[in-house]
Write an enzyme that holds these catalytic residues in place. Structure first.
Site, PDB file in Angstrom:
ATOM      1  N   GLY A   1     -10.724 -18.119  66.869  1.00  0.00           N
ATOM      2  CA  GLY A   1     -11.868 -16.968  66.455  1.00  0.00           C
ATOM      3  C   GLY A   1     -11.916 -17.548  65.431  1.00  0.00           C
TER       4      GLY A   1
ATOM      5  N   GLN B   1     -11.418 -14.042  58.610  1.00  0.00           N
ATOM      6  CA  GLN B   1     -10.045 -14.758  58.129  1.00  0.00           C
ATOM      7  C   GLN B   1     -10.373 -16.972  58.934  1.00  0.00           C
ATOM      8  OE1 GLN B   1      -7.781 -15.696  55.976  1.00  0.00           O
ATOM      9  NE2 GLN B   1      -7.666 -13.573  55.623  1.00  0.00           N
TER      10      GLN B   1
ATOM     11  N   GLY C   1     -13.598 -18.301  57.033  1.00  0.00           N
ATOM     12  CA  GLY C   1     -13.295 -18.961  55.583  1.00  0.00           C
ATOM     13  C   GLY C   1     -12.144 -20.345  55.656  1.00  0.00           C
TER      14      GLY C   1
ATOM     15  N   ASP D   1      -6.045  -8.904  66.486  1.00  0.00           N
ATOM     16  CA  ASP D   1      -4.187  -8.415  66.853  1.00  0.00           C
ATOM     17  C   ASP D   1      -4.826  -8.596  68.046  1.00  0.00           C
ATOM     18  OD1 ASP D   1      -2.971  -8.830  65.092  1.00  0.00           O
ATOM     19  OD2 ASP D   1      -2.829  -6.450  64.102  1.00  0.00           O
TER      20      ASP D   1
ATOM     21  N   HIS E   1      -0.548 -13.209  60.775  1.00  0.00           N
ATOM     22  CA  HIS E   1      -0.415 -11.922  60.696  1.00  0.00           C
ATOM     23  C   HIS E   1       0.741 -11.800  61.201  1.00  0.00           C
ATOM     24  CE1 HIS E   1      -0.289  -7.946  60.055  1.00  0.00           C
ATOM     25  NE2 HIS E   1      -0.973  -7.266  60.948  1.00  0.00           N
TER      26      HIS E   1
ATOM     27  N   GLU F   1     -17.666   9.099  37.382  1.00  0.00           N
ATOM     28  CA  GLU F   1     -15.712   8.846  36.777  1.00  0.00           C
ATOM     29  C   GLU F   1     -14.899   8.395  38.293  1.00  0.00           C
ATOM     30  OE1 GLU F   1     -15.565   9.755  33.782  1.00  0.00           O
ATOM     31  OE2 GLU F   1     -16.961  10.199  32.674  1.00  0.00           O
TER      32      GLU F   1
END
Length: 371
Positions: A56, A60, A63, A118, A142, A262
């Protein structure tokens, strides 16, 4: 529906790696593994005969793969042809040398880092399982696939190590912090130790992907805390709280720019970084007396209102209902279309339209020269 067993989960106590840091947090002692316990030269020694196959190349996978490669480890990437494959080529991976399809990378790997989504892990598992021969390690970031195995059908062979390193941040953060020389905190867990080396392999991988320190957990605790965190204060609750305050301000006549500043801008750019650096107690001690009094008075009210919702969310994660919903939803053929519509609805909220208009006006983003 499977309920995650939290108290009965395995916590391995064998200490093949010296733990230097013992924290005492409100009387609870925790052992933390730091880089000094597993410096980079030791990481390379532990993993010198390993081939780390990252399956994959999403945030993730990208990295972690790049960080390990930059740390001098033997890394191959497995990804199917498409945008992720093209991204890997652009990052310098070479097809046929260290970039392969998923099956070939898994065959080459001795530590197989299963970093698909997943849903993709479920789909790819029947093809991957035969590649997991005795002595290999199956690595997760995970615990979803293992913990909810009654729904995912991911049940590893008994003669391999099954390990986890979970960096506490997105894949982009994992990479950016590494490039900046900072690193990121992470957790680790050992579900299955077939070789007797699972702990050492796990900690070496954790430091190899760029973790600054590691704390031990279990697959079950990692997945439930992670799922609950994403749904609550990390994303779901944050979006809900921001939107609620923004809407109340707008309903009472405040302009979009005032309501956004704000609600979101001051929080993310001014206050939250200080809380991250110094703590909420410091923030309460270093604001105006008016802000201090109001925050102290209203915090318990919000705690009382929010905690039951967090508890409900946690229970839904723990009993497997959130896993079931995720799997069922992500498996629908029109999932991507529906997801894009949901994301477009958020992007179209006035609050985030205001953000898009106002972010370029931040001083660091302004193209105008200083007067």
């Amino acid at each position: 529906m499977q309920r995650v067993a939290m108290n009965g989960a395995r916590m391995f106590s064998t200490r093949s790696v010296l733990l230097k840091a013992t924290l005492n947090i409100n009387g609870i002692k925790e052992e933390i593994i730091e880089r000094s316990d597993m410096p980079l030269d030791k990481v390379r020694t532990v993993l010198k005969d390993e081939t780390l196959a990252v399956l994959g190349y999403g945030p993730q996978g990208r990295g972690q793969a790049l960080n390990m490669k930059d740390n001098g480890l033997n890394v191959v990437v497995g990804v199917r042809k498409g945008p992720s494959f093209d991204a890997a080529l652009k990052d310098g991976w070479v097809e046929g040398k260290d970039l392969f399809n998923v099956d070939e990378a898994a065959h080459k790997g001795t530590i197989v880092q299963y970093l698909l989504s997943d849903a993709a892990q479920i789909a790819a598992w029947p093809a991957l399982k035969p590649q997991l021969t005795a002595g290999k390690a199956l690595y997760f970031s995970h615990g979803f696939g293992i913990v909810y195995h009654d729904q995912t059908h991911i049940v590893p062979p008994t003669d391999i190590d099954v390990i986890l390193v979970a960096p506490k941040g997105s894949g982009l953060t994992v990479r950016n912090h590494f490039v900046e020389g900072r690193g990121i905190n992470g957790s680790f867990a050992i579900h299955q130790d077939a070789t007797g080396r699972a702990r050492e392999r796990t900690i070496a991988c954790g430091m190899g992907v760029g973790c600054g320190h590691l704390f031990e957990t279990t697959f079950a605790k990692e997945v439930v805390s992670d799922l609950a965190g994403e749904r609550c204060v990390l994303m779901g609750m944050l979006q809900g709280a921001f939107l609620a305050q923004y809407e109340v301000l707008r309903e009472n006549g405040h302009s979009p720019s005032e309501a956004y500043n704000e609600t979101v801008e001051e929080a993310l750019c001014s206050l939250y970084p200080l809380v991250a650096d110094k703590g909420m107690d410091w923030m309460f001690s270093n604001c105006s007396t008016t802000a201090q009094r109001g925050a102290l008075d209203w915090a318990p009210k919000f705690h009382k209102a929010i905690k039951p919702v967090v508890a409900e969310c946690y229970e839904e994660c723990k009993n497997g209902n959130e896993a079931r919903r995720s799997i069922e939803t992500n498996s629908q053929p029109d999932y991507r279309v529906k997801l894009e519509a949901e994301l477009a609805a958020i992007a179209g909220q006035e609050m985030w339209l205001a953000a898009k208009a106002l972010r370029p006006l931040r001083p660091e983003n302004s193209k105008a020269g200083s007067s």
